[in-house]
Structures are given as structure tokens and as C-alpha cells.
Design a protein around this motif. Structure first.
Motif, PDB file in Angstrom:
ATOM      1  N   ILE A   9      -4.112 -12.967  17.954  1.00 35.43           N
ATOM      2  CA  ILE A   9      -3.989 -11.601  18.450  1.00 35.43           C
ATOM      3  C   ILE A   9      -4.485 -10.705  17.325  1.00 35.43           C
ATOM      4  O   ILE A   9      -3.946 -10.755  16.222  1.00 35.43           O
ATOM      5  CB  ILE A   9      -2.522 -11.229  18.757  1.00 35.43           C
ATOM      6  CG1 ILE A   9      -1.856 -12.289  19.620  1.00 35.43           C
ATOM      7  CG2 ILE A   9      -2.434  -9.831  19.360  1.00 35.43           C
ATOM      8  CD1 ILE A   9      -2.136 -12.200  21.074  1.00 35.43           C
ATOM      9  N   LEU A  10      -5.523  -9.951  17.591  1.00 38.74           N
ATOM     10  CA  LEU A  10      -6.132  -9.138  16.545  1.00 38.74           C
ATOM     11  C   LEU A  10      -5.878  -7.654  16.821  1.00 38.74           C
ATOM     12  O   LEU A  10      -6.216  -7.152  17.886  1.00 38.74           O
ATOM     13  CB  LEU A  10      -7.641  -9.413  16.519  1.00 38.74           C
ATOM     14  CG  LEU A  10      -8.535  -8.414  15.788  1.00 38.74           C
ATOM     15  CD1 LEU A  10      -8.170  -8.317  14.327  1.00 38.74           C
ATOM     16  CD2 LEU A  10      -9.992  -8.816  15.941  1.00 38.74           C
ATOM     17  N   ALA A  11      -5.259  -6.984  15.864  1.00 41.75           N
ATOM     18  CA  ALA A  11      -5.026  -5.547  16.038  1.00 41.75           C
ATOM     19  C   ALA A  11      -5.436  -4.800  14.782  1.00 41.75           C
ATOM     20  O   ALA A  11      -4.963  -5.107  13.689  1.00 41.75           O
ATOM     21  CB  ALA A  11      -3.555  -5.283  16.358  1.00 41.75           C
ATOM     22  N   PRO A  12      -6.357  -3.827  14.899  1.00 44.80           N
ATOM     23  CA  PRO A  12      -6.685  -2.980  13.760  1.00 44.80           C
ATOM     24  C   PRO A  12      -5.580  -1.943  13.614  1.00 44.80           C
ATOM     25  O   PRO A  12      -5.044  -1.468  14.618  1.00 44.80           O
ATOM     26  CB  PRO A  12      -7.989  -2.306  14.173  1.00 44.80           C
ATOM     27  CG  PRO A  12      -7.948  -2.261  15.659  1.00 44.80           C
ATOM     28  CD  PRO A  12      -7.130  -3.436  16.105  1.00 44.80           C
ATOM     29  N   LEU A  27       5.139  -9.210  20.335  1.00 45.72           N
ATOM     30  CA  LEU A  27       4.246 -10.369  20.404  1.00 45.72           C
ATOM     31  C   LEU A  27       5.032 -11.663  20.239  1.00 45.72           C
ATOM     32  O   LEU A  27       4.806 -12.644  20.949  1.00 45.72           O
ATOM     33  CB  LEU A  27       3.167 -10.263  19.320  1.00 45.72           C
ATOM     34  CG  LEU A  27       2.089  -9.207  19.539  1.00 45.72           C
ATOM     35  CD1 LEU A  27       1.193  -9.112  18.317  1.00 45.72           C
ATOM     36  CD2 LEU A  27       1.265  -9.523  20.775  1.00 45.72           C
ATOM     37  N   GLY A  28       5.966 -11.623  19.276  1.00 47.47           N
ATOM     38  CA  GLY A  28       6.789 -12.815  19.022  1.00 47.47           C
ATOM     39  C   GLY A  28       7.567 -13.226  20.257  1.00 47.47           C
ATOM     40  O   GLY A  28       7.558 -14.397  20.650  1.00 47.47           O
ATOM     41  N   SER A  29       8.210 -12.244  20.917  1.00 48.84           N
ATOM     42  CA  SER A  29       9.001 -12.638  22.085  1.00 48.84           C
ATOM     43  C   SER A  29       8.103 -13.085  23.234  1.00 48.84           C
ATOM     44  O   SER A  29       8.473 -13.967  24.002  1.00 48.84           O
ATOM     45  CB  SER A  29       9.976 -11.548  22.528  1.00 48.84           C
ATOM     46  OG  SER A  29       9.559 -10.300  22.124  1.00 48.84           O
ATOM     47  N   MET A  30       6.915 -12.492  23.316  1.00 47.00           N
ATOM     48  CA  MET A  30       5.983 -12.925  24.363  1.00 47.00           C
ATOM     49  C   MET A  30       5.593 -14.381  24.131  1.00 47.00           C
ATOM     50  O   MET A  30       5.611 -15.198  25.055  1.00 47.00           O
ATOM     51  CB  MET A  30       4.754 -12.012  24.316  1.00 47.00           C
ATOM     52  CG  MET A  30       3.718 -12.218  25.391  1.00 47.00           C
ATOM     53  SD  MET A  30       2.316 -13.198  24.908  1.00 47.00           S
ATOM     54  CE  MET A  30       1.823 -12.494  23.362  1.00 47.00           C
ATOM     55  N   ALA A  31       5.280 -14.711  22.867  1.00 46.48           N
ATOM     56  CA  ALA A  31       4.884 -16.090  22.551  1.00 46.48           C
ATOM     57  C   ALA A  31       6.036 -17.057  22.845  1.00 46.48           C
ATOM     58  O   ALA A  31       5.820 -18.132  23.428  1.00 46.48           O
ATOM     59  CB  ALA A  31       4.470 -16.178  21.087  1.00 46.48           C
ATOM     60  N   ASP A  32       7.245 -16.658  22.451  1.00 46.48           N
ATOM     61  CA  ASP A  32       8.401 -17.535  22.701  1.00 46.48           C
ATOM     62  C   ASP A  32       8.625 -17.726  24.196  1.00 46.48           C
ATOM     63  O   ASP A  32       8.904 -18.842  24.659  1.00 46.48           O
ATOM     64  CB  ASP A  32       9.659 -16.948  22.050  1.00 46.48           C
ATOM     65  CG  ASP A  32       9.504 -16.860  20.535  1.00 46.48           C
ATOM     66  OD1 ASP A  32       8.606 -17.559  20.009  1.00 46.48           O
ATOM     67  OD2 ASP A  32      10.253 -16.096  19.889  1.00 46.48           O
TER      68      ASP A  32
END
Ligand code: UDP
Ligand code: MG
Length: 322
Positions: A9-12, A27-32
Motif C-alpha cells: 500500500i503506497l501513500a505519499p 490498513l492494519g485492521s483491514m489486512a487482519d
């Protein structure tokens, strides 16, 4: 079983210290949640700090200590979002890369949908904005007008209402990386590379914290880059106008000469003369300006300077530019 595929996941991020913890947590909870649902992937959350002057760096350091999925890249100064994106693509390790804004305007909830489309074999899964979030009327109208112009004058189909929120397969990322031009218009480049595309709809949220760093002037400049980077239509339009004006002038010249020869001429006509002169002068200046835009681009590209310089990656100093 083969090892799970890696998703970057790339975020500037430019002055996003307030938003980054939220982003990483989401993002972490989405991945989990995906792992629980049996969709197993490895993850990399790559944040490119585009020379922020706030404490984004400290925040990133802290986030990486807590979560080893976080990688961060500090650029040596502010290069602008387009440069930061290229840097991120160069450093992303994933089998696919999801590009998103760090300000929570792009909903994390759309990412699993994108990944599923990628699994079906699409190379470029782009987010379609259903609404544009909180935006001024002027900005919305200008943006609409802009896409009209761009679509009519270029051969690549630049998609409307499609922003930087998208998933790119590895080969699409490599295609993007192969284009090293310094005045980048990433939105157009996505369309330029081709490959199989698929849209996923999402609802734009409002910025969680801070404010947009794109002023109207900044957008205008990006807009001009978009047009001059993809089409020479303005040059052609200038030629066509020039041709048209010349033909009209010639016809008028024949008319005036004939009239003078057969009927004589009582001098006068100062207003006509002045109008014609001013009009032609204006046309010439406009044409010169357009040519100047392109020469400026040639000038910038011929220098062949790197698009960005990296200060450190995960805290380790980077010595060469790659
Ligand atoms: N951004 C960046 N460098 C800049 C300006 C912006 O990396 O010089 C990032 C910013 O942190 C955000 C994204 O680009 O993640 C979009 O910026 P912003 O929200 O200001 O733009 P908008 O949403 O208004 O188009
Ligand atoms: Mg934003």
C-alpha cells in the motif's frame, strides 16, 4: 502451498502527521480482517514522506517500531506528489501496489474489492469517485472543463473522475517506473500504459485532518502539465488559427488592392488598422506562449535530472539516488 503474495500500500504524505496513525491503523485492521476471511496476503505499508516540515518523520518512526509492516521513505525535500509517487513505486516490493492518499480521503474499505479484481487478472484497478467530497463549485466546474479539453485533444483516453486511488499489478508498476519524465502527470500516465483496466466505485471522504496542499494555482500548473505532456494539439491549434488568419488577410488584401486600383482610396481607416494590428499581435503572443510552454518542457526534460532524491529508507541513510 506457495507463499502468499505481497501487497504494497503506497501513500505519499506531506504534512500528514495527524492522519498517518489513523491510516496505518485502518490498513492494519483491514489486512487482519482479510486474513480472518481466509484471504491471506503479506503486506507492506509504504509511506513516502515528501519532505514534510511537521513531525511526520517522528510519527513514521514510531509507527514502524510498532508495526513491522510499515516501511517509510524520506525524500530529501518536498518534490510534490507526482515525484513522491514515483519514488514510492521504485521502492515498493509488492506483487501489486495500491496507491492512495494519506489523508483518509480514499476509503480503506475499497482495497479488498480492488485486490479481488487484481486476482481475476486485471492489471490496473482504478477507483471511481462517486462524489468528489467537499469541494468548491469553481473547482468542480474547472475540473469538468479540464477533462473535456484533455479528452478531445489526446489520443489516450484520460478517465474522468478517476484519481490516484488505484491498484497496479507488478508489470503496470514497472511500466510506470520506466517513464522518468520530470514534469509528471501521473493520472495521464496510468492511461498511457494501457493493460487491462477495471473500475471499482468508492465514495470520497473529507480530509480527516489538515488541509489540501493543492491550491488553485497548483492545480492549474498540474493541468498545464497534463495537456502539454500528452498532446501537441495546442501547437496545432495555433497553426490552424495562423493559417485561417492568413487566408482571410490575403482575401482582404486582394479586395483592398482591387478597390484601390479601380476606385482610388481616400486615406482614413485608422481604427481598422489599429484593430487588425492588435488582434494579430495578440494571436502572435498567444502562439509564442504556447511554443514557449513546449520549449520549457523540452528544457526541463533534456537536463535529465532525477525526479527525486532519497534521504533515508526506514531510517537508513541512502547514499546514491537509487
Ligand atoms: N502530497 C505529497 N506531496 C505534496 C502534496 C501532497 O505527497 O507536495 C500528498 C498528500 O500528503 C496526500 C496526497 O498527496 O496524501 C493528496 O494531497 P492533498 O490531500 O493535499 O490533495 P487533494 O486531496 O486536495 O487532491
Ligand atoms: Mg486530499
Amino acid at each position: 502451498m506457495s507463499s502468499p503474495r505481497l501487497i504494497t500500500i503506497l501513500a505519499p504524505a506531506y504534512k500528514e502527521a495527524g492522519n498517518l496513525p489513523r491510516l496505518i491503523e485502518a490498513l492494519g485492521s483491514m489486512a487482519d480482517a482479510m486474513a480472518e476471511a481466509g484471504e491471506i496476503y503479506e503486506w507492506e505499508f509504504l509511506i513516502v514522506n515528501d519532505g514534510s516540515s511537521d513531525d511526520t518523520v517522528t510519527v513514521l518512526k514510531g509507527l514502524r517500531e510498532k508495526d513491522s509492516r510499515v516501511n517509510y521513505l524520506n525524500l530529501s525535500r518536498n518534490f510534490g506528489k507526482e515525484g513522491a509517487l514515483l519514488a514510492g513505486m521504485d521502492y515498493a516490493k509488492g506483487d501489486c501496489v495500491v496507491i492512495m492518499d494519506a489523508d483518509m480521503q480514499h476509503p480503506v474499505s475499497a482495497i479488498p474489492k480492488m485486490i479481488r479484481e487484481w486476482e481475476k487478472g486485471y492489471d490496473d484497478v482504478y477507483g471511481i469517485r462517486l462524489s468528489r467530497g467537499k469541494e468548491s463549485w469553481l473547482r468542480r466546474r474547472l475540473s469538468g472543463l479540464y477533462y473535456d479539453i484533455l479528452q478531445r485533444t489526446t489520443r489516450v483516453n484520460v478517465l474522468r473522475n478517476v484519481g490516484d486511488f488505484r491498484l497496479l499489478s507488478r508489470r503496470a508498476v514497472d511500466a510506470m517506473r520506466s517513464m522518468r519524465e520530470s514534469q509528471r502527470y501521473t493520472k495521464g500516465l496510468y492511461c498511457l500504459i494501457g493493460y487491462s483496466k477495471k473500475g471499482v466505485e468508492f465514495e470520497t471522504a473529507n480530509r480527516a485532518e489538515g488541509r489540501s496542499s493543492f491550491s488553485l494555482a497548483g492545480l492549474l500548473s498540474l493541468g498545464i502539465d497534463g495537456i502539454t505532456g500528452f498532446t501537441i494539439a495546442p501547437l496545432r491549434i495555433a497553426s490552424v488559427i495562423g493559417l485561417f488568419v492568413s487566408v482571410v488577410a490575403f482575401v482582404y488584401l486582394v479586395f483592398v488592392l482591387t478597390k484601390t486600383v479601380f476606385f482610388g482610396e481616400e486615406v482614413r481607416g485608422y481604427p481598422t488598422l489599429l484593430c487588425v494590428m492588435l488582434f494579430l499581435g495578440g494571436c502572435q503572443l498567444l502562439a509564442l506562449g504556447i511554443i514557449g510552454e513546449y520549449i520549457g518542457r523540452i528544457f526541463n526534460e533534456t537536463k535529465g535530472r532525477p525526479v527525486y532524491f532519497v534521504d533515508d529508507y526506514n531510517g537508513d541513510k541512502v547514499t546514491s539516488d537509487m
